[in-house]
Write a protein that holds these residues in place. Structure first.
Motif, PDB file in Angstrom:
ATOM      1  N   CYS A 199       0.920  -0.995   0.164  1.00  9.41           N
ATOM      2  CA  CYS A 199       0.135  -0.115  -0.163  1.00  9.41           C
ATOM      3  C   CYS A 199       0.938   1.364   0.053  1.00  9.41           C
ATOM      4  CB  CYS A 199      -0.985   0.182   1.153  1.00  9.41           C
ATOM      5  SG  CYS A 199      -0.100   0.475   2.988  1.00  9.41           S
ATOM      6  N   ASN A 200       0.370   2.339  -0.548  1.00  7.62           N
ATOM      7  CA  ASN A 200       1.191   3.394  -0.393  1.00  7.62           C
ATOM      8  C   ASN A 200       0.155   4.538  -0.182  1.00  7.62           C
ATOM      9  OD1 ASN A 200       0.216   5.042  -2.691  1.00  7.62           O
ATOM     10  ND2 ASN A 200       2.111   4.782  -3.730  1.00  7.62           N
ATOM     11  N   GLY A 201       0.485   5.692   0.547  1.00 10.83           N
ATOM     12  CA  GLY A 201      -0.145   6.675   0.862  1.00 10.83           C
ATOM     13  C   GLY A 201       0.336   7.982   0.195  1.00 10.83           C
ATOM     14  N   GLY A 202      -0.480   8.639  -0.524  1.00 12.58           N
ATOM     15  CA  GLY A 202       0.039   9.965  -1.441  1.00 12.58           C
ATOM     16  C   GLY A 202      -0.454  10.945  -0.619  1.00 12.58           C
ATOM     17  N   GLY A 203       0.472  12.171  -0.799  1.00 10.29           N
ATOM     18  CA  GLY A 203      -0.055  13.410  -0.023  1.00 10.29           C
ATOM     19  C   GLY A 203      -0.269  13.313   1.212  1.00 10.29           C
ATOM     20  N   VAL A 204       0.874  12.890   2.019  1.00 14.19           N
ATOM     21  CA  VAL A 204       0.728  12.686   3.519  1.00 14.19           C
ATOM     22  C   VAL A 204       0.983  13.945   4.215  1.00 14.19           C
ATOM     23  CG1 VAL A 204       1.156  11.388   5.442  1.00 14.19           C
ATOM     24  CG2 VAL A 204       0.977  10.340   3.241  1.00 14.19           C
TER      25      VAL A 204
END
Length: 125
Positions: A95-100
């Protein structure tokens, strides 16, 4: 400061289901979008699904109709419900989080992207 930890992978027979979770830890203020990717060596990592902060979703054609992405913003957690699994779904799922946006030491910071360590999904024929 910010970590993503996946869980829920394992071994399942073709046609079965698994539910992956990805929990973000840290003093997170917001995450714009969260994605699932997968990689089955020697293939390149491929994008699987995306969910934005307002709940909009997108899926790769290969999983459309079988996988469902969802998120719990209060828990900073994203899920991937995988049904009708096929052997070709075997891969490490990331998973990845974008704009954290997160806080640390009294300051506020921004990360373009954060990746988890991955969880293995194996689908037997």
């Amino acid at each position: 400061q910010v970590q993503l930890v996946e869980s829920g992978g394992g071994l399942v027979q073709a046609g079965g289901s698994l539910r992956l979770s990805c929990a973000a830890s840290g003093s997170i203020l917001s995450i714009n979008e969260m994605n699932w990717y997968r990689q089955a060596p020697p293939k390149q990592r491929e994008w699987v699904a995306r969910i934005t902060s307002d709940g909009s979703t997108n899926y790769a054609d290969s999983v459309k109709g079988r996988f469902t992405i969802s998120r719990d913003n209060a828990k900073n957690t994203v899920y991937l419900q995988m049904n009708s699994l096929k052997p070709e779904d075997t891969a490490v799922y990331y998973c990845n989080g974008g704009g954290v946006r997160y806080s640390s030491g009294g300051g506020r910071y921004y990360l373009n992207v954060v990746w988890g360590q991955g969880t293995q999904v194996t689908v037997s024929a």
